[in-house]
Scaffold this motif. Structure first.
Motif, PDB file in Angstrom:
ATOM      1  N   SER A 174      -9.276 -26.038  -5.901  1.00  0.00           N
ATOM      2  CA  SER A 174      -8.486 -27.226  -5.521  1.00  0.00           C
ATOM      3  C   SER A 174      -9.397 -28.438  -5.323  1.00  0.00           C
ATOM      4  O   SER A 174      -9.063 -29.554  -5.730  1.00  0.00           O
ATOM      5  CB  SER A 174      -7.709 -26.973  -4.223  1.00  0.00           C
ATOM      6  OG  SER A 174      -6.748 -25.985  -4.406  1.00  0.00           O
ATOM      7  N   SER A 175     -10.563 -28.206  -4.707  1.00  0.00           N
ATOM      8  CA  SER A 175     -11.493 -29.324  -4.471  1.00  0.00           C
ATOM      9  C   SER A 175     -11.948 -29.903  -5.802  1.00  0.00           C
ATOM     10  O   SER A 175     -12.056 -31.125  -5.964  1.00  0.00           O
ATOM     11  CB  SER A 175     -12.740 -28.857  -3.699  1.00  0.00           C
ATOM     12  OG  SER A 175     -12.354 -28.207  -2.535  1.00  0.00           O
ATOM     13  N   SER A 176     -12.201 -29.038  -6.767  1.00  0.00           N
ATOM     14  CA  SER A 176     -12.648 -29.489  -8.071  1.00  0.00           C
ATOM     15  C   SER A 176     -11.524 -30.238  -8.811  1.00  0.00           C
ATOM     16  O   SER A 176     -11.745 -31.318  -9.365  1.00  0.00           O
ATOM     17  CB  SER A 176     -13.117 -28.257  -8.851  1.00  0.00           C
ATOM     18  OG  SER A 176     -13.346 -28.583 -10.173  1.00  0.00           O
ATOM     19  N   LEU A 192     -11.427 -34.596 -10.694  1.00  0.00           N
ATOM     20  CA  LEU A 192     -11.704 -34.605 -12.137  1.00  0.00           C
ATOM     21  C   LEU A 192     -12.554 -33.440 -12.637  1.00  0.00           C
ATOM     22  O   LEU A 192     -13.114 -33.502 -13.734  1.00  0.00           O
ATOM     23  CB  LEU A 192     -12.384 -35.928 -12.537  1.00  0.00           C
ATOM     24  CG  LEU A 192     -11.528 -37.182 -12.464  1.00  0.00           C
ATOM     25  CD1 LEU A 192     -12.387 -38.438 -12.582  1.00  0.00           C
ATOM     26  CD2 LEU A 192     -10.452 -37.192 -13.539  1.00  0.00           C
ATOM     27  N   CYS A 193     -12.693 -32.408 -11.818  1.00  0.00           N
ATOM     28  CA  CYS A 193     -13.476 -31.216 -12.195  1.00  0.00           C
ATOM     29  C   CYS A 193     -14.866 -31.614 -12.720  1.00  0.00           C
ATOM     30  O   CYS A 193     -15.321 -31.120 -13.773  1.00  0.00           O
ATOM     31  CB  CYS A 193     -12.739 -30.385 -13.235  1.00  0.00           C
ATOM     32  SG  CYS A 193     -11.144 -29.793 -12.679  1.00  0.00           S
ATOM     33  N   PHE A 194     -15.496 -32.521 -11.974  1.00  0.00           N
ATOM     34  CA  PHE A 194     -16.858 -32.938 -12.347  1.00  0.00           C
ATOM     35  C   PHE A 194     -17.763 -31.718 -12.504  1.00  0.00           C
ATOM     36  O   PHE A 194     -17.600 -30.721 -11.784  1.00  0.00           O
ATOM     37  CB  PHE A 194     -17.450 -33.845 -11.252  1.00  0.00           C
ATOM     38  CG  PHE A 194     -17.093 -35.288 -11.440  1.00  0.00           C
ATOM     39  CD1 PHE A 194     -17.706 -36.040 -12.434  1.00  0.00           C
ATOM     40  CD2 PHE A 194     -16.151 -35.904 -10.621  1.00  0.00           C
ATOM     41  CE1 PHE A 194     -17.379 -37.384 -12.611  1.00  0.00           C
ATOM     42  CE2 PHE A 194     -15.808 -37.235 -10.801  1.00  0.00           C
ATOM     43  CZ  PHE A 194     -16.426 -37.976 -11.796  1.00  0.00           C
ATOM     44  N   GLY A 196      -8.811 -31.882 -14.808  1.00  0.00           N
ATOM     45  CA  GLY A 196      -8.470 -32.181 -13.402  1.00  0.00           C
ATOM     46  C   GLY A 196      -7.812 -33.535 -13.292  1.00  0.00           C
ATOM     47  O   GLY A 196      -7.352 -34.104 -14.279  1.00  0.00           O
ATOM     48  N   TRP A 197      -7.729 -34.029 -12.091  1.00  0.00           N
ATOM     49  CA  TRP A 197      -7.113 -35.339 -11.844  1.00  0.00           C
ATOM     50  C   TRP A 197      -7.986 -36.126 -10.862  1.00  0.00           C
ATOM     51  O   TRP A 197      -8.786 -35.538 -10.129  1.00  0.00           O
ATOM     52  CB  TRP A 197      -5.737 -35.179 -11.182  1.00  0.00           C
ATOM     53  CG  TRP A 197      -4.722 -34.442 -11.966  1.00  0.00           C
ATOM     54  CD1 TRP A 197      -3.946 -34.945 -12.971  1.00  0.00           C
ATOM     55  CD2 TRP A 197      -4.306 -33.066 -11.809  1.00  0.00           C
ATOM     56  NE1 TRP A 197      -3.078 -33.978 -13.435  1.00  0.00           N
ATOM     57  CE2 TRP A 197      -3.284 -32.824 -12.740  1.00  0.00           C
ATOM     58  CE3 TRP A 197      -4.700 -32.019 -10.975  1.00  0.00           C
ATOM     59  CZ2 TRP A 197      -2.648 -31.587 -12.867  1.00  0.00           C
ATOM     60  CZ3 TRP A 197      -4.073 -30.787 -11.105  1.00  0.00           C
ATOM     61  CH2 TRP A 197      -3.057 -30.578 -12.046  1.00  0.00           C
TER      62      TRP A 197
END
Ligand SMILES: Cc1ncc(COP(=O)(O)O)c(C=O)c1O
Length: 383
Positions: free
Chosen positions: A212-214, A218-220, A233-234
């Protein structure tokens, strides 16, 4: 029909938020630090304090309750075309989060008393393809979840608890938001605590927390390869300014819940003998009404239509809000043929046509509550 009252000419909005002195102190402090985007100590503090208040291990602050649902569901990593059971009566965000992931929303009707998903109907809708259930607590009472949770544990069906409207509410002795694999909250201006716009995901599961944190950010990629992203991601981040406001609000949560219940009790005592309407009781078998909003449903025996009542209240400067539109009747879903055109959820349809809520924000004064109730009783008297 116009009611004579000193308040008649003062517009009463359906919601007025309450901003506390602590909110202003924290927001000012945040602005003075210069950390105004999502990096900053208030975001972490808000997450820590909110998780502690609800009693969950991990918290992920996000930009809205809708974002929280999108992230929570994606964190479950379900394969396309599997089924997710959701209420027919709720905000559209629930169905949207399911559809955005290529999953299939399966609807369940609500009852006419608590306005929540009917537990037996939830169980009946479980199929071999069911992978998750979004249990949404509506307005004041929690869903009666015991049996749903037992069956989900047995069948390994995941639960997302949408507790957007019931911050601080308890199901039996435990807080709502502690029952799901993940739970979601909203901090829109009309919620128990507000950050203007905002939301939160809570979980006890480290894997869901990491995912969820990722997804929120934006799933950096890893530090060395930051702009090489891990997944779709967003940017659903909450700003440090919003979190500062949330920290102040959370310090006042006990007062907020007490006041919400007072508002509910006052309306209840002024409207309970009106036979033209249904209003919820103060308590039920498993909880005490938290009165996120004060809902009114026009009874079948009444000769006046909801829209006429709402119009008459408006001419007396009282703003109301109609109940949700049922999921299967949403024009966009009809156009997309998401649900069968024969689908019927009579209770959700009834509530949607006959329900509305009265001004119930924390900024409302007792004199305004009395005026609203008196006006509503007077409007209904002639029918
Ligand atoms: C039950 C429920 N879930 C989710 C949401 C979405 O929250 P937000 O408006 O913060 O996106 C709402 C909004 O009112 C809600 O009532």
């Amino acid at each position: 029909m116009k009611i004579k009252s000193k308040l008649r000419n003062n517009f009463i909005p359906v919601n007025t938020p309450k901003i506390f002195s602590k909110d202003k102190i924290y927001v000012k402090k945040c602005l003075n630090t210069g950390w105004i985007s999502s990096e900053g100590s208030f975001v972490k503090l808000f997450e820590k304090n909110f998780a502690k208040y609800i009693n969950r291990k991990y918290a992920i602050a996000v930009s809205s309750g809708t974002a929280a649902l999108d992230i929570a569901l994606k964190s479950l990593n379900l394969k396309k075309n599997y089924e997710v059971i959701i209420p027919a009566y709720s905000i559209i965000s629930t169905a949207l989060s399911v559809l955005k992931l290529g999953l299939k929303p399966v609807l369940v009707d609500c009852d006419l008393y608590n306005w929540n998903m009917i537990p037996d109907d939830v169980l009946k809708k479980i199929s071999k393809k069911t992978r998750a259930i979004i249990i949404t607590h509506i307005y004041g009472f929690p869903v009666d979840m015991k049996e749903i949770i037992r069956v989900c544990n047995k069948k390994n069906i995941k639960i997302i608890e949408d507790a957007a409207e019931v911050i601080g509410q308890k199901y039996k002795k435990r807080k709502c938001g502690t029952f799901g694999d993940l739970s979601t909250f909203s901090f829109y201006a009309n919620k128990h605590i507000t950050t203007g716009e905002g939301g939160m995901i809570l979980t006890n599961n480290n894997k869901y927390f990491q995912k969820s944190s990722s997804l929120r950010n934006l799933c950096f990629g890893s530090e060395k390869d930051r702009f090489n992203h891990d997944d779709i991601g967003w940017n659903y981040r909450l700003t440090n300014i919003q979190a500062a406001l949330g920290c102040g609000q959370l310090e006042n949560i006990s007062w907020i819940i007490k006041r919400k219940r007072e508002i509910g009790k006052m309306y209840h005592s002024l409207l309970k003998s009106n036979s033209k309407i249904y209003i919820q009781p103060l308590t039920n078998k498993f909880s005490k009404n938290i009165f996120w909003v004060f809902g009114v449903v026009i009874n079948k025996n009444s000769k006046i239509k909801r829209n006429e009542v709402v119009e008459k209240l408006k001419t007396n400067n009282i703003q109301t809000r109609n109940f949700f539109h049922p999921m299967h009747k949403q024009k966009i879903f009809k156009r997309m043929k998401i649900f069968s055109k024969w689908a019927k959820f009579p209770n959700a349809e009834y509530l949607s046509k006959n329900g509305f809520y009265l001004p119930s924000g924390l900024g409302i004064k007792n004199s305004q509550i009395r005026y609203v109730a008196k006006t509503l009783n007077k409007v209904l008297k002639n029918y």
